[in-house]
Write a protein that holds these residues in place. Structure first.
Motif, PDB file in Angstrom:
ATOM      1  N   TYR A 118      -3.170 -31.731   0.092  1.00  0.00           N
ATOM      2  CA  TYR A 118      -3.619 -30.338   0.039  1.00  0.00           C
ATOM      3  C   TYR A 118      -3.441 -29.626   1.384  1.00  0.00           C
ATOM      4  N   ASP A 119      -3.539 -30.397   2.483  1.00  0.00           N
ATOM      5  CA  ASP A 119      -3.291 -29.783   3.803  1.00  0.00           C
ATOM      6  C   ASP A 119      -1.918 -29.125   3.800  1.00  0.00           C
ATOM      7  N   PHE A 120      -0.965 -29.796   3.168  1.00  0.00           N
ATOM      8  CA  PHE A 120       0.406 -29.260   3.151  1.00  0.00           C
ATOM      9  C   PHE A 120       0.526 -28.117   2.147  1.00  0.00           C
ATOM     10  N   LEU A 121      -0.003 -28.352   0.946  1.00  0.00           N
ATOM     11  CA  LEU A 121       0.162 -27.327  -0.097  1.00  0.00           C
ATOM     12  C   LEU A 121      -0.584 -26.037   0.246  1.00  0.00           C
ATOM     13  N   ASP A 122      -1.602 -26.143   1.093  1.00  0.00           N
ATOM     14  CA  ASP A 122      -2.398 -24.954   1.403  1.00  0.00           C
ATOM     15  C   ASP A 122      -1.918 -24.195   2.638  1.00  0.00           C
ATOM     16  N   ILE A 123      -0.781 -24.625   3.212  1.00  0.00           N
ATOM     17  CA  ILE A 123      -0.232 -23.848   4.337  1.00  0.00           C
ATOM     18  C   ILE A 123       0.143 -22.467   3.806  1.00  0.00           C
ATOM     19  N   GLN A 124      -0.343 -21.471   4.494  1.00  0.00           N
ATOM     20  CA  GLN A 124      -0.049 -20.098   4.032  1.00  0.00           C
ATOM     21  C   GLN A 124       1.088 -19.492   4.843  1.00  0.00           C
ATOM     22  N   PRO A 125       2.178 -19.070   4.188  1.00  0.00           N
ATOM     23  CA  PRO A 125       3.240 -18.421   4.954  1.00  0.00           C
ATOM     24  C   PRO A 125       2.742 -17.118   5.581  1.00  0.00           C
ATOM     25  N   LYS A 126       3.246 -16.843   6.804  1.00  0.00           N
ATOM     26  CA  LYS A 126       2.796 -15.609   7.465  1.00  0.00           C
ATOM     27  C   LYS A 126       3.597 -14.403   6.979  1.00  0.00           C
ATOM     28  N   ALA A 127       4.895 -14.664   6.674  1.00  0.00           N
ATOM     29  CA  ALA A 127       5.739 -13.561   6.199  1.00  0.00           C
ATOM     30  C   ALA A 127       5.396 -13.299   4.730  1.00  0.00           C
ATOM     31  N   VAL A 128       4.210 -12.679   4.530  1.00  0.00           N
ATOM     32  CA  VAL A 128       3.756 -12.466   3.154  1.00  0.00           C
ATOM     33  C   VAL A 128       4.236 -11.116   2.639  1.00  0.00           C
ATOM     34  N   GLU A 129       4.148 -10.962   1.342  1.00  0.00           N
ATOM     35  CA  GLU A 129       4.504  -9.690   0.721  1.00  0.00           C
ATOM     36  C   GLU A 129       3.533  -8.618   1.201  1.00  0.00           C
ATOM     37  N   PRO A 130       4.036  -7.464   1.630  1.00  0.00           N
ATOM     38  CA  PRO A 130       3.101  -6.401   2.025  1.00  0.00           C
ATOM     39  C   PRO A 130       2.390  -5.837   0.798  1.00  0.00           C
ATOM     40  N   GLN A 131       1.225  -5.187   1.059  1.00  0.00           N
ATOM     41  CA  GLN A 131       0.455  -4.606  -0.053  1.00  0.00           C
ATOM     42  C   GLN A 131       1.270  -3.548  -0.794  1.00  0.00           C
ATOM     43  N   ARG A 132       1.853  -2.634   0.048  1.00  0.00           N
ATOM     44  CA  ARG A 132       2.674  -1.594  -0.581  1.00  0.00           C
ATOM     45  C   ARG A 132       4.085  -1.667  -0.011  1.00  0.00           C
ATOM     46  N   PRO A 133       4.915  -2.549  -0.596  1.00  0.00           N
ATOM     47  CA  PRO A 133       6.243  -2.752  -0.010  1.00  0.00           C
ATOM     48  C   PRO A 133       7.106  -1.497  -0.096  1.00  0.00           C
ATOM     49  N   GLN A 134       7.868  -1.272   0.975  1.00  0.00           N
ATOM     50  CA  GLN A 134       8.774  -0.114   1.009  1.00  0.00           C
ATOM     51  C   GLN A 134      10.184  -0.599   0.650  1.00  0.00           C
ATOM     52  N   ALA A 135      10.973   0.341   0.162  1.00  0.00           N
ATOM     53  CA  ALA A 135      12.335  -0.047  -0.222  1.00  0.00           C
ATOM     54  C   ALA A 135      13.277   0.177   0.960  1.00  0.00           C
ATOM     55  N   ILE A 136      14.382  -0.538   0.964  1.00  0.00           N
ATOM     56  CA  ILE A 136      15.392  -0.317   2.006  1.00  0.00           C
ATOM     57  C   ILE A 136      16.435   0.647   1.439  1.00  0.00           C
ATOM     58  N   HIS A 137      16.763   1.674   2.252  1.00  0.00           N
ATOM     59  CA  HIS A 137      17.749   2.653   1.746  1.00  0.00           C
ATOM     60  C   HIS A 137      19.120   2.041   1.632  1.00  0.00           C
ATOM     61  N   ARG A 138      19.842   2.501   0.657  1.00  0.00           N
ATOM     62  CA  ARG A 138      21.240   2.099   0.508  1.00  0.00           C
ATOM     63  C   ARG A 138      22.068   3.353   0.380  1.00  0.00           C
ATOM     64  N   PRO A 139      22.905   3.786   1.288  1.00  0.00           N
ATOM     65  CA  PRO A 139      23.132   3.127   2.559  1.00  0.00           C
ATOM     66  C   PRO A 139      22.002   3.402   3.553  1.00  0.00           C
ATOM     67  N   LEU A 140      21.976   2.655   4.654  1.00  0.00           N
ATOM     68  CA  LEU A 140      20.968   2.866   5.692  1.00  0.00           C
ATOM     69  C   LEU A 140      21.085   4.288   6.228  1.00  0.00           C
ATOM     70  N   GLN A 141      19.951   4.862   6.634  1.00  0.00           N
ATOM     71  CA  GLN A 141      20.012   6.259   7.086  1.00  0.00           C
ATOM     72  C   GLN A 141      19.830   6.407   8.595  1.00  0.00           C
ATOM     73  N   GLN A 142      18.782   5.775   9.111  1.00  0.00           N
ATOM     74  CA  GLN A 142      18.575   5.924  10.572  1.00  0.00           C
ATOM     75  C   GLN A 142      18.992   4.683  11.342  1.00  0.00           C
ATOM     76  N   GLY A 143      19.004   3.550  10.656  1.00  0.00           N
ATOM     77  CA  GLY A 143      19.439   2.321  11.317  1.00  0.00           C
ATOM     78  C   GLY A 143      18.288   1.429  11.770  1.00  0.00           C
ATOM     79  N   ILE A 144      18.659   0.526  12.671  1.00  0.00           N
ATOM     80  CA  ILE A 144      17.703  -0.508  13.104  1.00  0.00           C
ATOM     81  C   ILE A 144      17.180  -0.143  14.495  1.00  0.00           C
TER      82      ILE A 144
END
Ligand SMILES: Nc1ncnc2c1ncn2[C@@H]1O[C@H](COP(=O)(O)OP(=O)(O)OP(=O)(O)O)[C@@H](O)[C@H]1O
Length: 602
Positions: free
Chosen positions: A330-356
């Protein structure tokens, strides 16, 4: 922890393990349960039939025509035979069901562990603690849940048999049952005590176990085979492996030895009690209170009752011990990933508009001791092609790892079209990023699959695989393989063909080109390529990355001349940036590096 809480935790942990068993195969679980009930009742039926046989023989012995009772005895013995066959059939069936169930659980648990391994953040792969936890989880996952189920079923079965036999003994004299229970307790005590010791020992020995496993891997895999031979490292590694294993074995055997002695003492007390109770029954028979049939039945009842009781106690102790070992899993199975889904995920534009945008980004690896990126601010416009250059360890690869959100910055933020990467779904972000790392993966699958893995949304036989291979300059080499694109690459599997490192690198580039991503990252993409292949790749660079934002990392400055902007990194900071010509004019670090490299070619 209060006893109440620990009992609660115990129940929760066991229940969770049972869920795994249930989810891995309901049919197997139901079959096991049905067998449990039948097997639990059969011993009592046998005991009773034995009593009837003996009583019938004794009654007929004292009658005027003893042989007249033969038919009854034959009938009773036949019934006994049927019960005995049914009991054997149940045992055989149980072993079959057990095998089926154990395999189902092992495979199911593997899939759960694999899913978790893919799910956790990359940073876990850099911590020895992660591997220790994984190692222990793997050791428990394959068999522990099935064994818990078996222990529970055995507990149930022993419980049913024991209630029946216990009632019989209790009915004769209540004290007998308590004597038997009392003598089973030392066995439980020993079991619990050594269960805890084994748990602590296993936890402590994991690093040594893993080191021996690592040595085994090096000695048996192709990755180290050349160096091991050329540097004559075989004996050294074999000795190290043997010493580690010997140490582990010695400790384990010493623990087992102590446990065996303690168990022997505990079992002896149990046997002594059973003999005492049997003497009591023999005396009762001599006094005429019991028939011979009764005596045999009680002898057997004591013998079996003590056996069932011991099994019951041992199984209960095993369940308690499992609770400890399950924490590994359970120690292993209960590791929580940090890169979790955000509450209100935003979409990525296609094509990119302002860039990185990298906005005052700082970063230090969780396992590292120093800042790898100090204060990075840069903007990459949509469709722009940039290059990162700098000495080894300057932080170039780390920068693109942050962009792919394999890690999050320690301070500052990275945005795409103004949206923080943490507000994007990690899977959506990675869909838009195509990357060839320096240490790219080599898949021992077919050549076609090696490229197709770059975009598994496409059909496997798509012609785009061939287009990508052509662009990466590997098409003709693949066509020359014995089965063309259907040839397995690498030497691990039958019919496999090994490629040169440069050819593998071209496959990795083809894989990246197949991905329909807006951002392409090439980290030293030509490090293993010959001069012609490198020249051709960069001739096509703009075409290959047309309409996409591209980041190129390279030490060969001749290959970055054509990008829109070059960033020179030093010790995690941007030292200078600009187009190749501007940087030469500036006569700074870049110009120095460039002229240093150029002088070799003059
Ligand atoms: N996984 C890691 N865990 C801890 N520290 C790391 C890790 N990877 C890299 N580092 C540290 O970060 C520093 C920068 O590494 P990075 O790979 O970003 O450099 P680079 O500029 O790409 O180098 P190279 O030109 O050799 O590829 C290294 O000096 C190293 O100390």
């Amino acid at each position: 922890m209060t006893p109440k809480t620990s009992a609660h935790t115990l129940a929760q942990n066991l229940f969770r393990a049972l869920r795994f068993v249930w989810d891995s195969g309901r049919g197997w679980t139901l079959a096991s349960a049905a067998l449990l009930v039948v097997q639990g009742l059969l011993p009592l039926a046998m005991l009773y039939l034995i009593k009837l046989v003996i009583d019938s023989v004794t009654a007929n012995l004292s009658s005027s025509n003893p042989s007249a009772g033969l038919y009854e005895v034959i009938f009773l013995l036949s019934l006994l035979g049927v019960v005995a066959v049914a009991s054997t059939a149940c045992s055989i069936l149980k072993s079959f069901v057990h095998t089926g169930q154990a395999q189902a659980v092992t495979d199911y648990m593997s899939s759960i562990l694999h899913a978790k391994s893919v799910d956790v953040d990359l940073e876990y792969y850099e911590e020895p603690q992660y591997y220790n936890t994984l190692h222990r989880a793997q050791r428990e996952a394959s068999s522990r849940p099935t064994r818990i189920l078996s222990a529970l079923f055995d507990t149930g079965q022993n419980g049913i048999s024991l209630i029946a036999i216990g009632a019989l003994l209790f009915w004769f004299h209540w004290g007998i049952l308590f004597v038997l229970i009392g003598t089973a307790l030392p066995i439980v005590f020993v079991r619990l005590r050594y269960g805890k010791k084994l748990y602590a020992w296993q936890k402590g020995t994991t690093p040594a176990e893993r080191e021996s496993w690592y040595l085994n891997l090096m000695l048996t895999r192709d990755t180290h085979a050349k160096e091991i031979r050329l540097f004559d490292l075989g004996k050294l590694f074999i000795d190290r492996f043997r010493n580690l294993r010997e140490g582990i074995r010695r400790e384990r055997l010493s623990l087992e030895g102590r446990r065996s002695i303690a168990e022997l003492v505990a079992h002896s007390s149990s046997v002594a009690a059973a003999i005492g109770v049997n003497i009591f029954f023999a005396y009762q028979t001599l006094l005429g209170f019991l028939t011979l049939g009764d005596l045999v039945m009680y002898f057997q009842a004591v013998q079996r009752g003590a056996g069932f009781l011991q099994s019951l106690m041992m199984n209960l102790a095993y369940l308690y011990e499992s609770n400890l070992f399950l924490t590994h899993l359970y120690d292993f199975l209960d590791i929580q990933p940090k890169a979790v889904e955000p509450q209100r995920p935003q979409a990525i534009h296609r094509p990119l508009q302002q860039g990185i945008v990298f906005d005052h980004v700082k970063f230090d690896y969780p396992s590292g001791t120093r800042k790898v990126l100090e204060d990075i601010s840069l903007t990459i416009r949509p469709g722009e092609h940039i290059a990162l250059v700098g000495e080894n360890g300057a932080g170039k690869t780390t920068l693109v790892k942050l962009l792919a959100r394999l890690y999050d910055p320690s301070a500052g933020r990275i945005t795409i079209d103004g949206v923080d990467l943490r507000d994007l779904k990690p899977a959506e972000l990675r869909k838009e990023i195509s990357v060839v790392f320096q240490d790219f993966a080599k898949y021992h699958f077919t050549a076609r699959e090696n490229i197709w893995l770059g975009n598994t949304l496409l059909p496997r036989d798509t012609d785009q695989v061939i287009d990508a291979a052509r662009m990466a300059g590997i098409d003709s080499a693949l066509r020359r393989l014995p089965k063309g694109y259907d040839t397995i690459l690498g030497r691990w599997f039958e019919g496999g063909e090994e490629l040169s490192i440069g050819e593998w690198q071209k496959i990795a580039i083809a894989r990246a080109f197949l991905r329909d991503a807006q951002i392409v990252i090439l980290d030293e993409p030509t490090s293993a390529m010959d001069a012609k292949a490198e020249y051709e790749l960069f001739q096509h660079f703009h075409e290959l990355t047309k309409g996409r934002t591209a980041i190129l990392i390279s030490h060969r400055l001749s290959t970055v001349k054509m990008v829109d902007r070059i960033y020179v990194l030093e010790d995690g900071r941007i030292l200078e940036s600009g187009h190749h010509n501007d940087l030469l004019e500036r006569d700074g670090e870049y110009a120095k590096m460039f002229s240093l490299q150029a002088q070799y070619y003059r």
